[in-house]
Motif scaffolding. Structure first.
Motif, PDB file in Angstrom:
ATOM      1  N   GLY A 186       1.312  -1.356   0.156  1.00 54.75           N
ATOM      2  CA  GLY A 186      -0.095  -0.435  -0.208  1.00 54.75           C
ATOM      3  C   GLY A 186       0.536   1.260   0.489  1.00 54.75           C
ATOM      4  N   LEU A 187       2.159   1.194   0.052  1.00 53.68           N
ATOM      5  CA  LEU A 187       3.024   2.175   0.083  1.00 53.68           C
ATOM      6  C   LEU A 187       2.621   2.850  -1.863  1.00 53.68           C
ATOM      7  CD1 LEU A 187       5.220   4.205   0.983  1.00 53.68           C
ATOM      8  CD2 LEU A 187       6.751   3.201   0.429  1.00 53.68           C
ATOM      9  N   PHE A 188       2.634   4.498  -1.365  1.00 53.78           N
ATOM     10  CA  PHE A 188       2.010   5.312  -2.810  1.00 53.78           C
ATOM     11  C   PHE A 188       2.900   5.885  -3.160  1.00 53.78           C
ATOM     12  CE2 PHE A 188       0.172   9.068  -5.170  1.00 53.78           C
ATOM     13  CZ  PHE A 188      -0.404   8.085  -6.111  1.00 53.78           C
ATOM     14  N   SER A 189       3.886   6.378  -2.110  1.00 56.01           N
ATOM     15  CA  SER A 189       5.319   7.098  -2.429  1.00 56.01           C
ATOM     16  C   SER A 189       5.979   7.849  -1.603  1.00 56.01           C
ATOM     17  CB  SER A 189       4.423   8.033  -3.810  1.00 56.01           C
ATOM     18  OG  SER A 189       4.192   9.584  -2.556  1.00 56.01           O
ATOM     19  N   ILE A 190       6.850   7.948  -2.121  1.00 54.37           N
ATOM     20  CA  ILE A 190       8.495   8.498  -0.998  1.00 54.37           C
ATOM     21  C   ILE A 190       8.361   9.507  -1.235  1.00 54.37           C
ATOM     22  CG2 ILE A 190       9.167   6.006  -0.698  1.00 54.37           C
ATOM     23  CD1 ILE A 190      11.702   6.604  -2.012  1.00 54.37           C
ATOM     24  N   PRO A 191       8.710  10.143   0.242  1.00 50.48           N
ATOM     25  CA  PRO A 191       8.951  11.599   0.167  1.00 50.48           C
ATOM     26  C   PRO A 191      10.659  11.907  -0.065  1.00 50.48           C
ATOM     27  CG  PRO A 191       8.848  10.586   2.342  1.00 50.48           C
ATOM     28  CD  PRO A 191       8.939   9.741   1.384  1.00 50.48           C
ATOM     29  N   GLY A 192      10.609  13.278   0.127  1.00 50.81           N
ATOM     30  CA  GLY A 192      12.740  13.535  -0.456  1.00 50.81           C
ATOM     31  C   GLY A 192      12.932  13.584   1.009  1.00 50.81           C
ATOM     32  N   ALA A 193      12.644  13.306   2.110  1.00 48.51           N
ATOM     33  CA  ALA A 193      14.187  13.315   3.008  1.00 48.51           C
ATOM     34  C   ALA A 193      14.564  12.739   3.611  1.00 48.51           C
ATOM     35  CB  ALA A 193      12.693  13.066   4.532  1.00 48.51           C
ATOM     36  N   GLY A 194      15.570  13.702   4.270  1.00 48.61           N
ATOM     37  CA  GLY A 194      16.656  12.662   3.981  1.00 48.61           C
ATOM     38  C   GLY A 194      17.769  12.927   3.988  1.00 48.61           C
ATOM     39  N   ALA A 195      17.743  13.968   2.221  1.00 49.92           N
ATOM     40  CA  ALA A 195      17.975  14.773   1.235  1.00 49.92           C
ATOM     41  C   ALA A 195      19.560  15.682   1.589  1.00 49.92           C
ATOM     42  CB  ALA A 195      17.924  15.465  -0.088  1.00 49.92           C
ATOM     43  N   GLU A 196      18.931  16.756   2.803  1.00 51.68           N
ATOM     44  CA  GLU A 196      19.657  17.392   3.415  1.00 51.68           C
ATOM     45  C   GLU A 196      20.839  18.303   2.464  1.00 51.68           C
ATOM     46  OE1 GLU A 196      17.784  17.151   5.895  1.00 51.68           O
ATOM     47  OE2 GLU A 196      18.489  14.952   6.215  1.00 51.68           O
ATOM     48  N   VAL A 197      22.147  18.149   2.173  1.00 54.96           N
ATOM     49  CA  VAL A 197      22.368  18.272   0.809  1.00 54.96           C
ATOM     50  C   VAL A 197      23.132  17.540   0.805  1.00 54.96           C
ATOM     51  CG1 VAL A 197      25.054  19.712   0.038  1.00 54.96           C
ATOM     52  CG2 VAL A 197      22.621  20.958   1.496  1.00 54.96           C
ATOM     53  N   LEU A 198      22.855  16.951  -0.562  1.00 54.86           N
ATOM     54  CA  LEU A 198      23.756  15.919  -1.464  1.00 54.86           C
ATOM     55  C   LEU A 198      25.072  16.289  -1.400  1.00 54.86           C
ATOM     56  CD1 LEU A 198      21.077  14.938  -3.455  1.00 54.86           C
ATOM     57  CD2 LEU A 198      21.443  13.958  -1.325  1.00 54.86           C
ATOM     58  N   SER A 199      26.126  16.922  -0.558  1.00 55.12           N
ATOM     59  CA  SER A 199      27.418  16.680  -0.495  1.00 55.12           C
ATOM     60  C   SER A 199      28.239  16.087   0.358  1.00 55.12           C
ATOM     61  CB  SER A 199      28.169  17.605  -0.500  1.00 55.12           C
ATOM     62  OG  SER A 199      28.842  17.678  -0.368  1.00 55.12           O
ATOM     63  N   SER A 212       8.516   9.722  -6.087  1.00 59.59           N
ATOM     64  CA  SER A 212       8.993  10.837  -4.691  1.00 59.59           C
ATOM     65  C   SER A 212       8.821  12.074  -5.183  1.00 59.59           C
ATOM     66  CB  SER A 212      10.014   9.941  -5.022  1.00 59.59           C
ATOM     67  OG  SER A 212      11.124  10.331  -5.894  1.00 59.59           O
ATOM     68  N   THR A 213       9.163  12.470  -4.375  1.00 57.42           N
ATOM     69  CA  THR A 213       9.287  13.788  -3.548  1.00 57.42           C
ATOM     70  C   THR A 213      11.204  14.772  -3.757  1.00 57.42           C
ATOM     71  OG1 THR A 213       8.710  14.760  -2.049  1.00 57.42           O
ATOM     72  CG2 THR A 213       7.108  15.483  -3.458  1.00 57.42           C
ATOM     73  N   ALA A 214      11.232  15.366  -4.609  1.00 56.74           N
ATOM     74  CA  ALA A 214      12.846  15.525  -3.594  1.00 56.74           C
ATOM     75  C   ALA A 214      12.700  17.012  -2.625  1.00 56.74           C
ATOM     76  CB  ALA A 214      13.857  16.089  -4.489  1.00 56.74           C
ATOM     77  N   THR A 215      14.451  17.193  -1.292  1.00 54.14           N
ATOM     78  CA  THR A 215      13.895  18.316  -0.892  1.00 54.14           C
ATOM     79  C   THR A 215      15.324  18.552  -0.664  1.00 54.14           C
ATOM     80  OG1 THR A 215      14.393  16.762   1.090  1.00 54.14           O
ATOM     81  CG2 THR A 215      12.299  16.986   0.379  1.00 54.14           C
ATOM     82  N   MET A 216      15.902  19.875   0.163  1.00 51.52           N
ATOM     83  CA  MET A 216      16.553  20.035   0.517  1.00 51.52           C
ATOM     84  C   MET A 216      16.414  21.081   1.787  1.00 51.52           C
ATOM     85  SD  MET A 216      20.374  22.304  -1.774  1.00 51.52           S
ATOM     86  CE  MET A 216      19.234  23.414  -1.531  1.00 51.52           C
TER      87      MET A 216
END
Length: 381
Positions: free
Chosen positions: A187-200, A231-235
């Motif tokens: 039942g998981l539909f999508s995943i959030p972008g959390a945990g990206a912080e800064v991709l470095s 999914s979504t992406a974050t920073m």
């Protein structure tokens, strides 16, 4: 005339026309990529372009993608199923250890009660995230999703960050791909972008040395996209990153979106320092200004040219800057956030309901609309 002289007929003519149209599309797409910002140009804009000019460019770019001037939002609830976490991010004030007096894992019935409260106000989505619990394996998550799907079939589960997915795979001794497929089945539909912080990885080694690295974060999202899961992406900016690392983050996202087209939206927010170990270890870190937030948001709209949706982070910026963000490239006010615990633990206490969102959107001459997780419009106001 050329086609007549070539005397192409029947199926060959149809095939020729298809190839011709495909070539036109390819040339158009190549043109878009040729005109897109380079990393060097983005750095120049970030550091030197006046804010009003940058905002105008971002708003015009937004209107190219959303000429109808509809600004969306979603009615949802952020359910943090546990605050027990073994990752120890220095920028986090939410996590607890198993033996702490205020540590918890929510019972399914407690989660169900929260969902019922959400449905009572017309909510459609739960943003489901927790600490990275050292002992919860894939079966626990499968049972949880099955419980929600059975009892609340109308609710969409947008849940589990890349960090959680990667750890579930590790503790369960299965691959990331298998975790995603099994959770999708339940039942998981999508995943959030959390945990990206800064991709470095330089930044990550300072602020969250036990968190998954850049390559793993990208791998989780690419794997999700490969099975049809968006999914979504974050920073999260405002810790120890450089301008160059911010743009490198944008570039990672743009490249993966070129490859998969699996990101629905990008969300940017500033580091909330209150109650966090990071600000004690690095007192040189300063609170990020609204100017800086708007500047980075506008640059994201220009650089992430393959992202249709950008969310305003009123949760960290407040309602007025959240509204102003709509003039700097954002087309979505995000969630009404019936419940939020992680950012609140770090000092951000902003709240907004559906009626307030509608008024803020109308106030700048745009059309408010409630959406679902997939950005389908459910109701216009």
């Amino acid at each position: 005339m050329i086609l007549e002289n070539m005397k192409i007929k029947g199926f060959d003519y149809i095939l020729f026309k298809i190839i011709l149209h495909l070539n036109v599309i390819i040339i158009f797409l190549r043109g878009l990529k040729m005109n897109r910002l380079s990393k060097e140009e983005a750095l120049e804009i970030l550091q030197k372009m006046p804010l009003y000019e940058l905002g105008e460019k971002a708003y015009n770019k937004k209107l190219q993608l959303h000429p109808e001037k509809i600004t969306t939002f979603v009615v949802d609830r952020n359910i943090n199923y546990t605050n027990i976490c073994c990752i120890d991010c220095d920028f986090c004030a939410f996590c607890r250890k198993e033996k702490d007096d205020d540590s918890y894992i929510l019972k399914y019935e407690e989660i169900g009660q929260k969902i019922e409260e959400l449905q009572a106000i017309g909510g459609t989505q739960i943003l489901f995230q927790g600490g990275v619990h050292p002992k919860l394996k894939i079966e626990w998550y499968e049972d949880l999703l099955s419980y929600i799907k059975t009892n609340y079939p109308a609710i969409t589960v947008h849940g589990f960050s890349a960090v959680e997915i990667a750890y579930i795979a590790r503790v369960s001794k299965i691959s990331i791909e298998e975790v995603l497929k099994r959770l999708q089945t339940k039942g998981l539909f999508s995943i959030p972008g959390a945990g990206a912080e800064v991709l470095s990885d330089r930044v990550r080694d300072i602020i969250a040395p036990h968190k998954c690295d850049t390559a793993t974060w990208l791998k989780v999202h690419e794997s999700a996209h490969s099975i049809g899961m968006k999914s979504t992406a974050t920073m999260m900016f405002g810790t120890v990153e450089s301008d160059e690392e911010i743009i490198e983050h944008f570039d990672h996202l743009r490249n993966l979106q070129d490859k998969t087209n699996g990101f629905r939206a990008f969300i940017l927010w500033s580091f909330q320092s209150e109650n966090t170990p990071l600000i004690q270890k690095h007192p040189e870190i300063i609170k990020q200004s609204s100017n800086r937030y708007l500047r980075l948001l506008a640059l994201a709209r220009l650089y992430l040219d393959n992202f249709k949706n950008l969310q305003s982070s009123w949760v960290t910026q407040g309602s007025l800057i959240g509204q102003l963000a709509l003039k700097f490239g954002a087309n979505d006010l995000g969630s009404t956030m019936m419940e939020e615990n992680v950012v609140a633990a770090a000092g951000a206490k902003y709240r907004m309901n559906q009626e307030q969102m509608i008024e803020l959107i109308k106030d700048i001459g745009e059309i408010p609309a409630k959406r679902d997780t997939a950005y389908n419009i459910l109701e216009r106001f």
